[in-house]
Structures are given as structure tokens and as C-alpha cells.
Design a protein around this motif. Structure first.
Motif, short mmCIF file in Angstrom:
data_model
loop_
_atom_site.label_atom_id
_atom_site.label_comp_id
_atom_site.label_asym_id
_atom_site.label_seq_id
_atom_site.Cartn_x
_atom_site.Cartn_y
_atom_site.Cartn_z
N LYS A 80 0.82 -1.21 0.00
CA LYS A 80 0.00 0.00 0.00
C LYS A 80 0.86 1.26 0.00
CE LYS A 80 -3.97 -2.17 0.25
NZ LYS A 80 -4.94 -2.12 -0.89
N HIS A 81 2.00 1.20 0.68
CA HIS A 81 2.90 2.35 0.70
C HIS A 81 3.44 2.63 -0.70
CE1 HIS A 81 3.86 1.74 5.27
NE2 HIS A 81 2.64 2.17 5.04
N ILE A 82 3.78 1.58 -1.44
CA ILE A 82 4.32 1.77 -2.79
C ILE A 82 3.27 2.42 -3.69
CG2 ILE A 82 5.28 0.60 -4.80
CD1 ILE A 82 6.31 -1.56 -2.93
N ILE A 83 2.05 1.90 -3.66
CA ILE A 83 0.98 2.45 -4.49
C ILE A 83 0.72 3.91 -4.14
CG2 ILE A 83 -1.45 2.21 -5.11
CD1 ILE A 83 0.26 -0.01 -6.21
N HIS A 84 0.68 4.21 -2.85
CA HIS A 84 0.42 5.60 -2.42
C HIS A 84 1.55 6.52 -2.88
CE1 HIS A 84 -1.61 8.40 0.51
NE2 HIS A 84 -0.48 9.05 0.27
N ASN A 85 2.79 6.11 -2.73
CA ASN A 85 3.92 6.96 -3.09
C ASN A 85 4.02 7.18 -4.59
OD1 ASN A 85 4.76 7.24 -0.41
ND2 ASN A 85 6.05 5.42 -0.50
N VAL A 86 3.46 6.29 -5.38
CA VAL A 86 3.53 6.43 -6.84
C VAL A 86 2.42 7.33 -7.36
CG1 VAL A 86 3.32 5.19 -9.04
CG2 VAL A 86 4.71 4.23 -7.20
N PHE A 87 1.22 7.17 -6.85
CA PHE A 87 0.06 7.82 -7.45
C PHE A 87 -0.51 8.99 -6.64
CE2 PHE A 87 0.05 3.43 -9.06
CZ PHE A 87 0.08 3.68 -10.42
N SER A 88 -0.33 9.02 -5.33
CA SER A 88 -0.90 10.10 -4.51
C SER A 88 0.13 11.20 -4.32
CB SER A 88 -1.38 9.55 -3.16
OG SER A 88 -2.39 8.59 -3.34
N VAL A 89 0.35 11.97 -5.37
CA VAL A 89 1.34 13.06 -5.33
C VAL A 89 0.72 14.30 -5.96
CG1 VAL A 89 3.31 11.49 -5.41
CG2 VAL A 89 2.33 12.32 -7.54
N ASN A 90 1.31 15.46 -5.62
CA ASN A 90 0.84 16.71 -6.23
C ASN A 90 1.61 16.99 -7.51
OD1 ASN A 90 3.35 17.60 -5.40
ND2 ASN A 90 2.58 18.78 -3.67
N LYS A 91 1.44 18.18 -8.05
CA LYS A 91 2.06 18.50 -9.34
C LYS A 91 3.58 18.51 -9.27
CE LYS A 91 -1.88 21.25 -10.97
NZ LYS A 91 -2.34 22.60 -11.44
N GLY A 110 5.33 16.49 -7.39
CA GLY A 110 5.82 15.17 -7.02
C GLY A 110 5.87 14.91 -5.53
N ILE A 111 5.43 15.87 -4.69
CA ILE A 111 5.42 15.68 -3.25
C ILE A 111 4.23 14.80 -2.87
CG2 ILE A 111 5.36 16.82 -1.01
CD1 ILE A 111 7.85 17.43 -2.63
N VAL A 112 4.47 13.83 -1.98
CA VAL A 112 3.42 12.92 -1.56
C VAL A 112 2.32 13.67 -0.81
CG1 VAL A 112 2.90 10.94 -0.09
CG2 VAL A 112 4.97 10.95 -1.47
N ILE A 113 1.08 13.31 -1.08
CA ILE A 113 -0.07 13.87 -0.38
C ILE A 113 -0.52 12.88 0.68
CG2 ILE A 113 -2.44 14.70 -0.60
CD1 ILE A 113 -1.81 15.37 -3.52
N VAL A 114 -0.55 13.30 1.93
CA VAL A 114 -0.96 12.44 3.04
C VAL A 114 -2.46 12.61 3.25
CG1 VAL A 114 -0.61 11.89 5.47
CG2 VAL A 114 1.31 12.67 4.08
N LYS A 115 -3.18 11.49 3.19
CA LYS A 115 -4.62 11.54 3.34
C LYS A 115 -5.03 11.85 4.78
CE LYS A 115 -5.36 8.32 -0.49
NZ LYS A 115 -5.94 7.01 -0.91
N SER A 163 13.16 4.58 -1.80
CA SER A 163 12.28 5.56 -1.16
C SER A 163 10.81 5.26 -1.39
CB SER A 163 12.62 6.97 -1.66
OG SER A 163 12.44 7.08 -3.06
N LEU A 164 10.49 4.44 -2.40
CA LEU A 164 9.10 4.03 -2.59
C LEU A 164 8.62 3.12 -1.47
CD1 LEU A 164 8.82 3.25 -6.42
CD2 LEU A 164 8.03 5.28 -5.22
N LEU A 165 9.55 2.47 -0.77
CA LEU A 165 9.19 1.54 0.29
C LEU A 165 8.87 2.26 1.60
CD1 LEU A 165 12.00 -1.13 -0.29
CD2 LEU A 165 9.81 -0.89 -1.47
N LEU A 166 9.14 3.55 1.66
CA LEU A 166 8.92 4.30 2.90
C LEU A 166 7.43 4.51 3.16
CD1 LEU A 166 11.62 7.09 2.43
CD2 LEU A 166 11.76 5.12 3.97
N PRO A 167 7.04 4.67 4.40
CA PRO A 167 5.66 5.11 4.68
C PRO A 167 5.42 6.46 4.03
CG PRO A 167 6.72 4.28 6.67
CD PRO A 167 7.79 4.36 5.63
N PRO A 168 4.24 6.72 3.50
CA PRO A 168 3.99 7.99 2.79
C PRO A 168 4.32 9.22 3.62
CG PRO A 168 2.22 6.43 2.37
CD PRO A 168 3.09 5.80 3.39
#
Length: 537
Positions: free
Chosen positions: A222-233, A235-240, A323-328
Motif C-alpha cells: 500500500k505504501h508503494i501504491i500511495h507513493n507512486v500515485f498520490s502526489v501533487n504537481k 511530485g510531493i506525496v499527499i498524506v490523506k 524511497s518508494l518503500l517508505l511510509p507515505p
């Protein structure tokens, strides 16, 4: 050789690059440290040195070494010498080590006669046939037992079915329809991302196995999927979950410092040293986190990248994948912190943040242990963190991007699994009624036997059925046999070796008369009639 007890020998045995750096530093220290005669305890000692002399010499060595760099401080050098003392790399002139502390003073020390080097594990060469995590295949969305032989329902072809199949081969294509394969569940998509990410990381690191470096159980798909697709313009991760994000006052302080002087808020009190207080506020927040941003579980993975820093592109790609393996939440904090550190170092309008230390060195020393650290004390731990964090700060724009190669490979694999198939109406049995088949390796003799039985056998039956079909007219039957002869001449020749064998099945057609012969035939009966009416004088 006396046994040297190392406090964390098990962990060090896994970290090739750290042990290599440890041994290299010891060799340089023992081979280059100037040794003199010193007076201590009412006597002289040859081939010895004082603590201050060792700190001075080793500090200059580490700053010039490409594995450490100019960011190394005198305090870090002293900490390293204390670890040398603990591991019996050095000892005092009375032979004491381990429990004694190395002092930056006139205390006299010497090298022990035994070798303090640690054995290096041999890294196995990368093999093309290395064991990588098994990926989902075209037809195995569920783990099914693989029997040795699966009975397959034989396909019975009558003349109508054969005509539909054969018409496709000769160009007369009938109506077709598209059939989708079974949908891939979101859970299966997550597992594909996880397995392909680990496999990609293993290839980049040049390892034959990830044992001792990364436990797949500690990787959250789930962390990988979030880090790949849940980002802003940017490339910074967006935390839900906003509770996992950084407090507003920390973000404001980082924004103020990163955009100095334009980032200063007009309502904030301005006084000399205001920018230093803002930096101290940010540093205190990160230093109070429970664990470093790169986490304790991924410590060994990131340390393995140290051996790749000389290859900029390879190291950057390895950091991208890791870094994709990190918690978002950790990846977001890391992205914002590295961007802040880089902007502060590149901002000439920012006043000095320390009277004695350069801004670049100050940034690395302040935040290196906040980014990388081990749960237990490790040799060269702080120096390794300094080296890796310096590289990440200098290349922060590239090391925290989503790896394009990995993204493309996963999407291609998913697209292949979702690909549709085309089925011609009536050209085959219903795919939903056919049991799944499996591939197994067979011998050449078995292949030849199956080729003959599976291809020629049904065609022979088809030919016999066509001959015995009483509903076909003789004209249609001849047409079908002619098509069969053109497509399968060998089978046709074995069934009809001679013209007599073919005549026994199909009677010869009556020969057609030519038009001239038909006219002559019609004229013959009238000739006597014309002579009987001739006139005589």
C-alpha cells in the motif's frame, strides 16, 4: 590471534560496504599515522602517539577521502577513534582497550600487534537466472495445483464447423467477438507492484538475493501504491490522514527558511538571529521523531547504496526505488526536508546560520541522523549517514522521483494481463467450457507423436466425415474435397493414392459435348427426310 569481541558482529557481517569502509579506514590509519617516542607513566614508549595527534591526523584523512568528504567534523572523528578503541584497533600504552574511552588529549596510545581487520563476505556475482519473486502470470490469478496430466475434451468437427474454421484460413473471415479475461483484483495489482519493485531493486543493487538486506514481509504494498500515485504537481506525496502530516508551524518555518527573504511573514518579529531560531525550530522537530525518516527496517538497504555513489545514475535509481518503500508520511517529510536543505545551501541572501561552520556542512550535520540511523550502535554509523545524506541533498530533484523504468515495466505487465482476446463465432468450442491447460516439458519423440496425432488425426476424421456426408450434393462435395486437397495435400494423397480410389468414392461426371458436335447430332436425322422429297424431271 586473540578473539576480538565485536558488539554487533552479526549486523556488520551483512553490510559489505560498511565493513569495506571500516577496513579501508583502519589500513590508512595504521599505515599513515606518524609514530614517535612519547613519555608517560615515568617511562618512554616508542611507536606511539597522543590522542590529540590521532584526532588531528585522522580528521584530515577522512575529509580528503571520497567515502566521507569534507563534512566530517572533529567530534565525529573522535567518536570513530573511540570505536577503534572499543574494537581493539588501538590501545593505551598499558594495553587497555574496550572499556576505556579515547580522549582528545595528551594521553598516549599505540597500535596492538594483532590485526583488527574484519573479514569481508564475498558478494556472489549477479546471475541472469537468479531467483526473483514470482509474478502473476497470464492465467494463474489464483494458486492452483498443477497436475501432471489433465484430460482434455476432444473437439469433434463436423462439416459445418470445419467449413467455418477452414474459411478463416483461406480468407473468408466470419463474424468475431471480443472476450475479456478475468479481471485482476486490486489486491493482485498491489502484489504485482510489490514483487516487481523488490525485483527491480535487487537488479539495481547487483545482488543475487535480498536475504539479510531486505525482508519482503517488511514491505507494505500500500505504501508503494500511495507513493507512486498520490502526489501533487511537484511530485510531493499527499498524506490523506492529516494527523500524520507535519504540524502547520513546522511547515511555516520550513517555508520561511526555504524562501528567504521572500518567505518571511510580515507578522513575525524580526530581530538579529531570527533565521537561526527558525532553523533550530525545524531541527528540534525532526530530532524528536521516534525513528529516522528512512526507518530502522530499511537501514541496511540504504547503506548498500553507498557502494554505488560513484555511479551517479545507478545510485539515484536505487534511491528512487528504495524511497518508494517508505511510509507515505516519511517520504513526504524527506522530500520537504531535502528540498529545504538544498535551497538553504544555494541561497546567497541568507545570513550565515553558524559563526564557525559553513552552511552546507551545518545542514548535513544537523539532519543526517534524522534521516539515516540504525536502531543499534554501528561502526561508522554517523559517517555513513553524512555521506549518504550529502548525496541525497545534492541530487534531491532526482533521487525522490518515481522511477520511470519500474513504472513502465509494471504498467506493461498489467496491460498484458488485462489484454483481450478475439474469438470467431463458431470457430471453436466455448472457452468457458474448456478446462485450463498447463505446459510441461516433453521429449522430442513425444512432441512428434502429439504433432501427428493432434493435427493429422482430426483432419483425417474430418475428411472421412466429408466423404460420408449424404446431405451434400456431388457438386458441393467435390468443391469441399478440392479445398481440402489444396490445404492438406499430404493427408489427401494418403486417402486417395490413385484415381481409382477417388472414383470409388465419387463417380465420374458425364463428359459434356462441345457445341459443334451437338449441332451435327441434331442435323443427321433430317438428311434422309430431305432426300425423300427431292424432285425428279
Amino acid at each position: 590471534m586473540p578473539h576480538v569481541k565485536v558488539e554487533i558482529g552479526v549486523l556488520l557481517a551483512r553490510l559489505f560496504v560498511k565493513k569495506q569502509g571500516w577496513n579501508e579506514t583502519i589500513k590508512l590509519f595504521r599505515g599513515g599515522m606518524p609514530l614517535k617516542r612519547h613519555w608517560a607513566y615515568f617511562r618512554s614508549y616508542d611507536n606511539s602517539f597522543t590522542g590529540s595527534e590521532a584526532v588531528d591526523w585522522l580528521h584530515e584523512l577522512l575529509k580528503r577521502n571520497h567515502n566521507f568528504g569534507p563534512e566530517v567534523t572533529r567530534y565525529q572523528t573522535l567518536q570513530l577513534l573511540r570505536k577503534f578503541m572499543k574494537n581493539h584497533v588501538v590501545e593505551d600504552v598499558k594495553g587497555r582497550y574496550g572499556k576505556e574511552d579515547f580522549e582528545d588529549s595528551g594521553q598516549v596510545y599505540r597500535f596492538p600487534p594483532t590485526s583488527p581487520l574484519k573479514p569481508l563476505p564475498q558478494r556472489p556475482p549477479v546471475s541472469e537466472n537468479c531467483d526473483l519473486p514470482r509474478l502473476i502470470r497470464w492465467d494463474d490469478y489464483e494458486e492452483l495445483p498443477q497436475p501432471e496430466k489433465i484430460p482434455m475434451k476432444s473437439l469433434i468437427l463436423n462439416s459445418e464447423t470445419w467449413n467455418k474454421r477452414h474459411s478463416i484460413a483461406i480468407g473468408e473471415v466470419h463474424e468475431c467477438k471480443i472476450i475479456r479475461r478475468s479481471d485482476i483484483t486490486p489486491k493482485q495489482v498491489d502484489q504485482i507492484w510489490k514483487k516487481m519493485t523488490i525485483a527491480h531493486l535487487q537488479r539495481v543493487l547487483g545482488l543475487k538475493t535480498m536475504d539479510g538486506v531486505l525482508d519482503p514481509k517488511h514491505v507494505n504494498d500500500k505504501h508503494i501504491i500511495h507513493n507512486v500515485f498520490s502526489v501533487n504537481k511537484t511530485g510531493i506525496v499527499i498524506v490523506k490522514n492529516k494527523a500524520e502530516d507535519m504540524p502547520y508551524w513546522v511547515l511555516s518555518a520550513m517555508k520561511c527558511l526555504a524562501n528567504w527573504p521572500n518567505g518571511r511573514e510580515t507578522k513575525q518579529p524580526m530581530y538579529p538571529g531570527f533565521e537561526r531560531d527558525v532553523l533550530r525550530t525545524v531541527a528540534e522537530y525532526f530530532q524528536r521523531l521516534k525513528e529516522p525518516l528512512l526507518t530502522f527496517q530499511l537501514y541496511e538497504v540504504f547503506v548498500n547504496i553507498l557502494s554505488l555513489l560513484q555511479q551517479k545514475e545507478v545510485a539515484a535509481e536505487a534511491l528512487q526505488v528504495c524511497s518508494l518503500l517508505l511510509p507515505p508520511a516519511n517520504r513526504r517529510r524527506l522530500q520537504l526536508l531535502l528540498r529545504l536543505m538544498a535551497r538553504v545551501c544555494q541561497n546567497p541572501a541568507l545570513p550565515p546560520l553558524n559563526d564557525t561552520i559553513a552552511t552546507r556542512t551545518l545542514m548535513v550535520q544537523t539532519f543526517s541522523r534524522c534521516i539515516l540511523g540504525s536502531a543499534e550502535e554501528v561502526d561508522l554509523d554517523e559517517l555513513l549517514a553524512t555521506k549518504l545524506v550529502t548525496f541525497m541533498m545534492e541530487h534531491h530533484d532526482s533521487v525522490l522521483r518515481v522511477p520511470s523504468n519500474l513504472h513502465r515495466h509494471v504498467e506493461d505487465h498489467l496491460s498484458h494481463l488485462r489484454r483481450v482476446q478475439i474469438k470467431y463465432a463458431g470457430a471453436d468450442t466455448d472457452a468457458s467450457l474448456v478446462s485450463p491447460s498447463y505446459c510441461r516439458k516433453i521429449s522430442r519423440a513425444e512432441f512428434e507423436e502429439q504433432r501427428v496425432s493432434s493435427s493429422q488425426g482430426p483432419m483425417q476424421e474430418l475428411l472421412e466425415g466429408l466423404i460420408a456426408d449424404t446431405e451434400l450434393s456431388a457438386k458441393d462435395k467435390r468443391k469441399r474435397l478440392k479445398q481440402f486437397q489444396k490445404s492438406y495435400p499430404e493427408i489427401y494423397r494418403r486417402r486417395f493414392p490413385t484415381a481409382e480410389s477417388k472414383a470409388a468414392v465419387l463417380p465420374e461426371k458425364a463428359p459434356r459435348l462441345k457445341p459443334q458436335l451437338m449441332l451435327l447430332t441434331l442435323k443427321k436425322p433430317f438428311q434422309p427426310f430431305q432426300r425423300s422429297w427431292s424432285f425428279r424431271a
